[in-house]
Scaffold this motif. Structure first.
Motif, PDB file in Angstrom:
ATOM      1  N   MET A   1       0.260   6.448   0.026  1.00  0.00           N
ATOM      2  CA  MET A   1      -0.683   7.499  -0.279  1.00  0.00           C
ATOM      3  C   MET A   1      -1.647   7.679   0.890  1.00  0.00           C
ATOM      4  O   MET A   1      -2.135   6.722   1.449  1.00  0.00           O
ATOM      5  N   ASN A   2      -1.913   8.888   1.179  1.00  0.00           N
ATOM      6  CA  ASN A   2      -2.829   9.209   2.250  1.00  0.00           C
ATOM      7  C   ASN A   2      -4.208   9.460   1.646  1.00  0.00           C
ATOM      8  O   ASN A   2      -4.504  10.536   1.149  1.00  0.00           O
ATOM      9  N   ILE A   3      -5.054   8.447   1.681  1.00  0.00           N
ATOM     10  CA  ILE A   3      -6.362   8.534   1.033  1.00  0.00           C
ATOM     11  C   ILE A   3      -7.401   9.171   1.952  1.00  0.00           C
ATOM     12  O   ILE A   3      -8.404   9.683   1.504  1.00  0.00           O
ATOM     13  N   ILE A   4      -7.164   9.193   3.238  1.00  0.00           N
ATOM     14  CA  ILE A   4      -8.160   9.672   4.196  1.00  0.00           C
ATOM     15  C   ILE A   4      -8.553  11.118   3.912  1.00  0.00           C
ATOM     16  O   ILE A   4      -9.725  11.462   3.904  1.00  0.00           O
ATOM     17  N   ASN A   5      -7.610  11.978   3.641  1.00  0.00           N
ATOM     18  CA  ASN A   5      -7.954  13.389   3.435  1.00  0.00           C
ATOM     19  C   ASN A   5      -8.008  13.780   1.955  1.00  0.00           C
ATOM     20  O   ASN A   5      -8.108  14.944   1.636  1.00  0.00           O
ATOM     21  N   GLY A   6      -7.928  12.845   1.049  1.00  0.00           N
ATOM     22  CA  GLY A   6      -8.106  13.148  -0.365  1.00  0.00           C
ATOM     23  C   GLY A   6      -6.844  13.427  -1.142  1.00  0.00           C
ATOM     24  O   GLY A   6      -6.872  13.454  -2.363  1.00  0.00           O
ATOM     25  N   ARG A   7      -5.735  13.656  -0.458  1.00  0.00           N
ATOM     26  CA  ARG A   7      -4.495  13.936  -1.199  1.00  0.00           C
ATOM     27  C   ARG A   7      -4.061  12.725  -2.013  1.00  0.00           C
ATOM     28  O   ARG A   7      -3.445  12.877  -3.057  1.00  0.00           O
ATOM     29  N   GLY A   8      -4.392  11.551  -1.536  1.00  0.00           N
ATOM     30  CA  GLY A   8      -4.044  10.335  -2.265  1.00  0.00           C
ATOM     31  C   GLY A   8      -4.743  10.256  -3.607  1.00  0.00           C
ATOM     32  O   GLY A   8      -4.160   9.850  -4.602  1.00  0.00           O
ATOM     33  N   TYR A   9      -6.001  10.665  -3.634  1.00  0.00           N
ATOM     34  CA  TYR A   9      -6.741  10.666  -4.893  1.00  0.00           C
ATOM     35  C   TYR A   9      -6.165  11.680  -5.860  1.00  0.00           C
ATOM     36  O   TYR A   9      -6.056  11.415  -7.060  1.00  0.00           O
ATOM     37  N   ILE A  10      -5.801  12.826  -5.358  1.00  0.00           N
ATOM     38  CA  ILE A  10      -5.207  13.854  -6.218  1.00  0.00           C
ATOM     39  C   ILE A  10      -3.886  13.352  -6.796  1.00  0.00           C
ATOM     40  O   ILE A  10      -3.623  13.515  -7.989  1.00  0.00           O
ATOM     41  N   ALA A  11      -3.080  12.725  -5.957  1.00  0.00           N
ATOM     42  CA  ALA A  11      -1.805  12.184  -6.431  1.00  0.00           C
ATOM     43  C   ALA A  11      -2.042  11.094  -7.468  1.00  0.00           C
ATOM     44  O   ALA A  11      -1.317  11.006  -8.461  1.00  0.00           O
ATOM     45  N   LEU A  12      -3.065  10.275  -7.259  1.00  0.00           N
ATOM     46  CA  LEU A  12      -3.391   9.219  -8.218  1.00  0.00           C
ATOM     47  C   LEU A  12      -3.777   9.816  -9.563  1.00  0.00           C
ATOM     48  O   LEU A  12      -3.298   9.375 -10.607  1.00  0.00           O
ATOM     49  N   PHE A  13      -4.639  10.838  -9.570  1.00  0.00           N
ATOM     50  CA  PHE A  13      -5.050  11.458 -10.818  1.00  0.00           C
ATOM     51  C   PHE A  13      -3.888  12.141 -11.524  1.00  0.00           C
ATOM     52  O   PHE A  13      -3.798  12.110 -12.753  1.00  0.00           O
ATOM     53  N   LYS A  14      -2.980  12.749 -10.766  1.00  0.00           N
ATOM     54  CA  LYS A  14      -1.792  13.359 -11.373  1.00  0.00           C
ATOM     55  C   LYS A  14      -0.937  12.294 -12.038  1.00  0.00           C
ATOM     56  O   LYS A  14      -0.451  12.486 -13.155  1.00  0.00           O
TER      57      LYS A  14
END
Length: 77
Positions: A1-14
Motif C-alpha cells: 500500500m502506498n500510504i505517502i499520498n493517501g491512496r493506501g488509506y483509501i484502500a484500507l477503508f474500502k
C-alpha cells in the motif's frame, strides 16, 4: 500500500468496509440458521478451553485498536 499520498488509506477503508458488509451478511445467515437448527448455536465463550488466554489478548494493542474502530463505526464519529 502506498500510504505517502493517501491512496493506501483509501484502500484500507474500502477493505474494512467490505469486511464489515460480509460480516453483517454472515451474521444474518447465522441467525436464520440457528432459528431453524438450534443445535448449531455457538457455545458460550466461558466454556471454551482457551477462554483465559482470550481474556489476556483483550489488552493487546491490535485488539484495542479494533475495538475503538468498531465503536467509532457504531457511533458514526
Amino acid at each position: 500500500m502506498n500510504i505517502i499520498n493517501g491512496r493506501g488509506y483509501i484502500a484500507l477503508f474500502k477493505k474494512l468496509y467490505k469486511i464489515k458488509k460480509q460480516h453483517k451478511k454472515e451474521q444474518k445467515i447465522y441467525q436464520q440458521t440457528i432459528q431453524i437448527f438450534p443445535q448449531f448455536k455457538y457455545p458460550d465463550l466461558e466454556t471454551c478451553p482457551d477462554y483465559s488466554e482470550a481474556l489476556r489478548n483483550k489488552f493487546h494493542l491490535s485488539y484495542m485498536l479494533g475495538e475503538v474502530l468498531i465503536k467509532a463505526d457504531i457511533n458514526k464519529i
